[in-house]
Write a protein that holds these residues in place. Structure first.
Motif, short mmCIF file in Angstrom:
data_model
loop_
_atom_site.label_atom_id
_atom_site.label_comp_id
_atom_site.label_asym_id
_atom_site.label_seq_id
_atom_site.Cartn_x
_atom_site.Cartn_y
_atom_site.Cartn_z
N GLY A 478 0.78 -1.57 0.04
CA GLY A 478 0.23 0.18 0.17
C GLY A 478 1.25 1.14 0.45
O GLY A 478 0.42 2.47 -0.23
N PHE A 479 2.21 1.74 -0.09
CA PHE A 479 3.11 2.01 0.48
C PHE A 479 4.24 2.13 -1.36
O PHE A 479 4.05 0.71 -0.86
CB PHE A 479 3.92 2.73 1.49
CG PHE A 479 2.58 2.65 3.19
CD1 PHE A 479 2.52 3.97 3.29
CD2 PHE A 479 1.62 1.94 3.15
CE1 PHE A 479 1.82 4.58 4.10
CE2 PHE A 479 0.84 2.18 4.22
CZ PHE A 479 0.79 3.47 4.78
N ALA A 480 4.08 2.86 -1.62
CA ALA A 480 5.58 2.89 -3.12
C ALA A 480 5.65 4.28 -2.72
O ALA A 480 5.56 5.88 -2.68
CB ALA A 480 4.54 2.55 -3.89
N ALA A 481 6.83 4.72 -3.98
CA ALA A 481 7.66 5.47 -4.61
C ALA A 481 8.42 6.17 -3.78
O ALA A 481 8.05 7.97 -3.58
CB ALA A 481 6.40 6.53 -5.39
N PRO A 482 9.07 5.90 -2.70
CA PRO A 482 9.31 6.69 -2.08
C PRO A 482 10.81 7.55 -2.49
O PRO A 482 11.05 7.76 -3.92
CB PRO A 482 10.61 5.58 -1.52
CG PRO A 482 10.79 5.05 -2.40
CD PRO A 482 9.71 4.47 -3.08
#
Length: 613
Positions: A478-482
């Motif tokens: 659900g978390f991405a693209a740092p």
């Protein structure tokens, strides 16, 4: 000396090539505002629109659109202002260099308004619907005065000496206002007019206001000046304008600025309020419709050669950025004389001014200690948050000047780096969890309601800040693209937020539990969860705007290794700020595409703005 009215200013700017006269027909609804914003972004001239559709008054935009032009407008009085500020900061300066201050005393006479029996503003009358009906953004609730000067007096001690002149927005049309008979008056918390309003209600007296538009340019600046209590804005307007301000005084009426272009007289209704707004505002979002005072209009005066000045506000930087920079130049040196221990304060324009405040202070409580830690800084932070409009700050970052005497508070990346290298999240976070915030800020729990946090850092460097991500960087589902925004600051795209105000998000709480001490994210002291990490990290201004306008410190701050010791919250790992859009946030300002295409055409070869935008 300075300009006595707007006509003198326009004539001089046009003669000097600093103003463009536009005879092409322009619509006051959306088009004029879009042109002004585009010319501002291009660093272009002031704009005099002489052919406004359906209106006989010319309108003036972008007057203060560059700091250089603003300085030029007040070029005759800036030296006097600098001398008076220097005397306040260091009274002995005048004794050491009396010749250098010889012009200061004659200038001080301009602080005294001059009472007259009449003036150009009283030459003619009109009605509200005949005024320029300027609408800046597609979802604005009606036409607004965007550069009003609202004059009021104390009911307890009436008179010029106890007057207030403030820039409180005025809605001319739309909503439930009776056409030509009523207008809306929106003022935020911690404004001088609120004190006058309360006094009138307490004494059951009519609360009269006069709303000036135009006049000497110094009046407009004075209306937004954060002056100390006891100094009326009209006195400052005279000092900055280089002449005693003429006020037309008649029995039974409030004084009128004699050289103003327009003056709306009226009485604030004590029995009711009406929904005012929506309105595209300076945080980059709409301020929504809320009940605010209603003014029962009595008369609308104007001079024969009246010009209607206007601006548009939106996500900064905008024209009001020049106001802020100019005001800082004048008042910045005074801040240490008002709050002991303060070295400098910077309200960050790109973050909407009130959401983010940076400060440098001294840390002298225990100079004999082996290592500095925030002590005096906390005293100073409390003083800052108790001072005028500074009290609306939502995030206050404060550092000790002793740790780096060369640190420039206006170099935002350097300042944030300085703090993040030193901050101890277990100790250096200090929250006010249920308090007042800016009326225009919808990140909190309700209108005027939210929280604040002081982040105080002092002492030696605790860490090195990473500037790049390792290739094997992984994130929970659900978390991405740092994306690295600045050294030590990481933006991560998170899932859509569905929680309400003051409700912790279990998704973010679970995110914080997923990282062990060996994960490379741990080396970043500040992590921001956002809707679009690529956009957030693209520019410094994007990072500042997203992070500090879309978060409420108490409810949107999380931490890896969170601790709660004796009601003091902190964390052993990175601080996490949830800066995603929430369902209760106000919508952002989006221009009308058709209007933008019209402005593009004006900038094409043969268009009136060709070579400017």
């Amino acid at each position: 000396m300075g300009y006595r009215n707007l006509q003198e200013c326009v004539k001089d700017l046009e003669a000097g090539g600093k103003l463009l006269r536009i005879n092409h027909e322009v619509d006051a609804e959306l088009e004029a505002g879009a042109i002004q914003r585009r010319v501002y972004q291009a660093g272009g001239p002031a704009l005099l629109f002489t052919n406004v559709r359906g209106c006989r008054f010319p309108i003036l935009g972008n007057l203060f659109g560059t700091l250089e032009r603003t300085r030029y407008i007040f070029r005759d009085t800036l030296k006097d202002m600098e001398r008076l500020v220097a005397m306040k900061v260091n009274p002995r300066a005048a004794v050491k260099d009396p010749l250098g201050f010889v012009g200061t005393l004659p200038a001080a006479i301009h602080l005294l308004p001059k009472k007259v029996s009449s003036g150009p503003v009283m030459e003619m009358q009109t009605t509200i619907d005949q005024l320029p009906q300027l609408k800046s953004w597609p979802d604005d609730g009606g036409a607004f005065i965007t550069l009003p000067q609202v004059y009021s007096e104390s009911a307890a001690t009436p008179g010029l000496r106890h007057s207030n002149l403030g820039m409180y927005r005025v809605q001319l049309s739309g909503g439930k206002y009776r056409p030509n008979g009523e207008i809306g008056l929106h003022y935020q918390i911690h404004r001088g007019i609120g004190v006058h309003h309360a006094e009138a209600l307490e004494r059951r007296l009519p609360f009269r206001v006069n709303i000036f538009v135009g006049g000497a340019p110094s009046m407009t600046v004075a209306a937004v000046m954060p002056l100390p209590e006891g100094m009326p804005e009209i006195s400052f307007a005279g000092l900055l304008g280089g002449h005693r301000l003429e006020m037309a005084c008649r029995n039974g009426e409030l004084p009128m600025a004699a050289e103003a272009d327009f003056c709306i007289t009226g009485i604030v209704d004590t029995d009711r309020a009406l929904p005012e707004g929506p309105f595209g505002d300076h945080l980059g979002y709409y301020s929504l419709a809320h009940d605010f005072p209603v003014v029962r209009v009595e008369k609308v005066y104007h001079r024969r050669d009246a010009i209607w000045p206007f601006t548009t506000v939106g996500r900064p930087p905008q024209e009001d950025t020049s106001f802020g920079s100019f005001i800082h130049e004048i008042t910045g040196p005074l801040i240490p004389t008002v709050i002991p221990g303060v070295r400098a304060v910077h309200a960050v324009d790109a973050a909407g001014v009130h959401p983010l405040l940076l400060a440098l202070g001294s840390e002298r409580y225990v100079p004999y200690a082996g290592e500095r830690e925030p002590q005096e800084l906390l005293t100073i932070a409390n003083a800052i948050l108790g001072q005028g409009q500074l009290s609306l700050a939502k995030y206050l970052f404060i550092g000790a000047q002793e740790d780096n005497p060369a640190l420039d508070i206006h170099d935002i990346p350097a300042f944030l780096r300085h703090v993040l290298e030193r901050v101890d999240w277990r100790r250096d976070l200090h929250f006010q969890t249920s308090t007042t915030i800016d009326t225009l800020d919808y990140s909190g729990s309700g209108l005027n309601s939210g929280s604040k946090v002081v982040i105080a850092a002092a002492g030696n460097k605790r860490r090195e800040l990473p500037s790049i991500l390792p290739g094997d960087f992984s994130l929970p589902s659900g978390f991405a693209a740092p994306r690295v925004c600045l050294p030590g600051i990481l933006a991560i795209r998170g899932p859509r937020c569905t929680t309400g105000p003051n409700c912790p998000d279990p998704v973010v709480e679970d995110f914080c539990r997923q990282f062990g001490q060996s994960h490379p994210l741990i080396s970043f002291p500040l992590v921001v969860i956002v809707d679009d990490s690529e956009f957030t990290a693209r520019t410094l201004n994007n990072f500042l705007w997203v992070t500090f306008t879309k978060s409420n410190p108490a409810s949107d701050t999380y931490g890896i290794g969170a601790t709660d010791v004796s009601k003091h919250w902190g964390c052993t790992g990175p601080l996490i700020i949830d800066a995603r859009t929430k369902e209760y946030h106000a919508p952002p300002l989006i221009p009308d595409p058709a209007i933008e295409r019209k402005v593009d055409a004006l900038g094409a070869p043969g268009g009136v703005l060709h070579g400017i935008i």
